[in-house]
Design an enzyme around this catalytic site. Structure first.
Site, PDB file in Angstrom:
ATOM      1  N   CYS A   1     -10.257  -0.495  16.616  1.00  0.00           N
ATOM      2  CA  CYS A   1     -11.548  -0.892  16.052  1.00  0.00           C
ATOM      3  C   CYS A   1     -12.627  -0.886  17.150  1.00  0.00           C
ATOM      4  O   CYS A   1     -12.470  -1.549  18.171  1.00  0.00           O
ATOM      5  CB  CYS A   1     -11.424  -2.278  15.443  1.00  0.00           C
ATOM      6  SG  CYS A   1     -12.991  -2.920  14.845  1.00  0.00           S
TER       7      CYS A   1
ATOM      8  N   CYS B   1     -11.421  -2.742   9.183  1.00  0.00           N
ATOM      9  CA  CYS B   1     -10.623  -3.465  10.165  1.00  0.00           C
ATOM     10  C   CYS B   1     -10.274  -4.832   9.581  1.00  0.00           C
ATOM     11  O   CYS B   1     -11.156  -5.596   9.203  1.00  0.00           O
ATOM     12  CB  CYS B   1     -11.403  -3.641  11.471  1.00  0.00           C
ATOM     13  SG  CYS B   1     -10.630  -4.809  12.620  1.00  0.00           S
TER      14      CYS B   1
ATOM     15  N   ASP C   1      -1.442   2.292   7.899  1.00  0.00           N
ATOM     16  CA  ASP C   1      -0.920   1.815   6.618  1.00  0.00           C
ATOM     17  C   ASP C   1      -0.775   0.293   6.565  1.00  0.00           C
ATOM     18  O   ASP C   1      -1.046  -0.333   5.534  1.00  0.00           O
ATOM     19  CB  ASP C   1       0.428   2.485   6.315  1.00  0.00           C
ATOM     20  CG  ASP C   1       0.280   3.991   6.095  1.00  0.00           C
ATOM     21  OD1 ASP C   1      -0.834   4.416   5.724  1.00  0.00           O
ATOM     22  OD2 ASP C   1       1.268   4.720   6.284  1.00  0.00           O
TER      23      ASP C   1
ATOM     24  N   ASP D   1       0.849  -1.185   0.000  1.00  0.00           N
ATOM     25  CA  ASP D   1       0.000   0.000   0.000  1.00  0.00           C
ATOM     26  C   ASP D   1       0.883   1.232   0.000  1.00  0.00           C
ATOM     27  O   ASP D   1       1.974   1.227   0.552  1.00  0.00           O
ATOM     28  CB  ASP D   1      -0.910  -0.015   1.228  1.00  0.00           C
ATOM     29  CG  ASP D   1      -2.046   0.982   1.075  1.00  0.00           C
ATOM     30  OD1 ASP D   1      -2.721   0.935   0.032  1.00  0.00           O
ATOM     31  OD2 ASP D   1      -2.265   1.784   1.989  1.00  0.00           O
TER      32      ASP D   1
ATOM     33  N   CYS E   1     -14.094  -4.803  17.464  1.00  0.00           N
ATOM     34  CA  CYS E   1     -13.360  -5.928  18.060  1.00  0.00           C
ATOM     35  C   CYS E   1     -12.217  -5.486  18.965  1.00  0.00           C
ATOM     36  O   CYS E   1     -11.576  -6.301  19.618  1.00  0.00           O
ATOM     37  CB  CYS E   1     -12.836  -6.864  16.976  1.00  0.00           C
ATOM     38  SG  CYS E   1     -11.460  -6.179  16.055  1.00  0.00           S
TER      39      CYS E   1
ATOM     40  N   CYS F   1     -11.784  -7.937  11.922  1.00  0.00           N
ATOM     41  CA  CYS F   1     -13.193  -8.327  11.986  1.00  0.00           C
ATOM     42  C   CYS F   1     -14.020  -7.843  10.797  1.00  0.00           C
ATOM     43  O   CYS F   1     -15.187  -8.223  10.660  1.00  0.00           O
ATOM     44  CB  CYS F   1     -13.825  -7.827  13.290  1.00  0.00           C
ATOM     45  SG  CYS F   1     -14.154  -6.060  13.308  1.00  0.00           S
TER      46      CYS F   1
ATOM     47  N   GLU G   1      -2.987  -1.272  -4.607  1.00  0.00           N
ATOM     48  CA  GLU G   1      -4.164  -0.466  -4.836  1.00  0.00           C
ATOM     49  C   GLU G   1      -3.900   0.370  -6.077  1.00  0.00           C
ATOM     50  O   GLU G   1      -2.846   0.959  -6.205  1.00  0.00           O
ATOM     51  CB  GLU G   1      -4.382   0.445  -3.629  1.00  0.00           C
ATOM     52  CG  GLU G   1      -5.818   0.743  -3.383  1.00  0.00           C
ATOM     53  CD  GLU G   1      -6.009   1.488  -2.072  1.00  0.00           C
ATOM     54  OE1 GLU G   1      -7.152   1.642  -1.677  1.00  0.00           O
ATOM     55  OE2 GLU G   1      -5.020   1.903  -1.462  1.00  0.00           O
TER      56      GLU G   1
HETATM   57 ZN    ZN Z   1     -12.302  -4.977  14.204  1.00  0.00          ZN
END
Ligand code: ZN
Length: 393
Positions: free
Chosen positions: A341, A322, A351, A185, A344, A325, A269
């Site tokens: 997050c 995330c 990055d 990335d 979770c 999850c 990407e």
């Molecule tokens: Zn998560």
């Protein structure tokens, strides 16, 4: 499989050759800009798209006019090639990969392309049309055995250095397959962040050079306009600039070669320059680090060496998702480097989390089809030879 590959060398033209080149560069620039104006006008005034053939015919007419006889003093091939370059610039523009083509300026890098009917390749020397002697090329590395150049591009950079880029077809052997894959990335603080957590190319990497550049630029600004010292100072700025560009290119090539050697499949990407312009901060970062140049290197090297490059739609929420999850944040401002997050509780480096997502979605896309899912959105380049299907009995 035969692949096209360019080899670039420094050239030391004689004063006479420099003169011919200067005229050729000037004519190419003129024709490019003239055709760009023509195409733009046709598009705005008549909603008409002009193609190479149309413009080429008009060029032939233009050259017959008394005011433009000087265009006939140089080889006609580089002029035709200038039109081809413009056509390519429009194609990538309409694909959303580059901004609208701009006029070529005298103070920028100059170039002229000669196809094989406009130069002679004999005993390892190259003689361009309208020149009596071969070019003095510094062969810093040999061309592949038996290579025959199909076209050559002469260029002069702002630091007054001349180069020749020689296009040849050659057999490039595929590398032995490996099971390793990686996601890469574009980092904001660093050049590339890999899904395995590796962070490569801190901008400070180029910091020294940039200080030197700023110093040279300040000195240049202080000199009187039109003076000899100002020209000297300009050349100094151009030389520092050239060194920075060289270093970055070198860095980008080494990194792309390394990733291709180490991995069978690389997921990145894809960036659409068109949409990047909307965020000035980001667009500067991108132009600075040359991400698109890096991705195109990965692309052609993957094809050469039998690797796979998977390009992920830029609209896939790689940063905001995330990895643990799958929860997607509503927004993630550019200055947020780390986040937790809410779903979770996993703590992410912005990055690295993005690189992991790019990696995962890239592999899913690649394994599912190995080809484009949605035209223009997710594109995969596979170096694997196509399996031929035998008719079943
Ligand atoms: Zn998560």
């Amino acid at each position: 499989m035969k692949q096209k590959r360019a080899y670039k060398y420094r050239v030391y033209p004689t004063p006479e050759q420099q003169q011919i080149l200067a005229r050729t560069f000037g004519c190419c620039r003129f024709v490019y800009n003239w055709a760009l104006r023509l195409k733009t006008d046709a598009y705005y005034n008549e909603q008409q798209r002009l193609y190479y053939k149309d413009v080429s015919e008009r060029l032939t007419d233009l050259k017959k006019q008394d005011d433009y006889r000087w265009l006939s003093e140089i080889s006609s091939v580089p002029l035709q090639q200038a039109l081809r370059h413009l056509d390519k610039a429009f194609i990538t523009f309409f694909e959303g990969r580059t901004p609208y083509p701009t006029f070529h300026k005298k103070r920028n890098k100059q170039s002229a392309t000669y196809t094989s009917n406009a130069f002679v390749w004999r005993n390892g020397t190259i003689t361009l049309a309208k020149m009596s002697d071969p070019l003095n090329i510094r062969w810093s590395r040999p061309l592949p055995d038996g290579a025959v150049p199909s076209s050559v591009t002469l260029s002069k950079d702002c630091a007054n250095r001349y180069f020749i880029s020689i296009l040849v077809e050659e057999d490039i052997a595929h590398l032995d397959p490996t099971g390793k894959t990686v996601g890469a990335d574009l980092g904001l603080k660093s050049f590339v962040v890999l899904s395995n957590g590796e962070v490569i190319g801190n901008p400070r990497f180029f910091h020294k050079d940039e200080n030197k550049l700023a110093k040279a630029q300040r000195r240049h600004a202080r000199k009187k306009k039109g003076s000899k010292n100002r020209e000297k100072a300009r050349l100094k700025v151009a030389r520092v600039h050239a060194r920075i560009t060289d270093r970055r290119r070198d860095f980008s090539h080494k990194l792309s070669t390394r990733l291709i050697r180490e991995n069978q499949t690389i997921c990145v990407e894809s960036l659409h320059v068109k949409n990047m312009g909307k965020n000035p901060k980001l667009s500067k970062a991108i132009s600075d680090v040359g991400w698109s140049a890096f991705v195109s290197q990965l692309e052609y090297k993957a094809a050469w060496y039998g690797r796979n490059l998977v390009k992920i739609d830029k609209w896939y929420p790689s940063s905001k998702r995330c990895f643990d999850c799958g929860h997607v944040l509503d927004s993630l401002p550019l200055d947020v480097r780390e986040w937790t997050c809410p779903e979770c509780g996993a703590h992410h480096d912005r990055d690295i989390n993005a690189a992991k997502n790019v990696h995962a979605v890239g592999l899913t896309v690649f394994n599912a089809c190995g080809e484009a899912v949605r035209p223009g959105a997710v594109k995969t380049t596979s170096g694997k030879p196509r399996r031929s299907r035998k008719p079943s009995k």
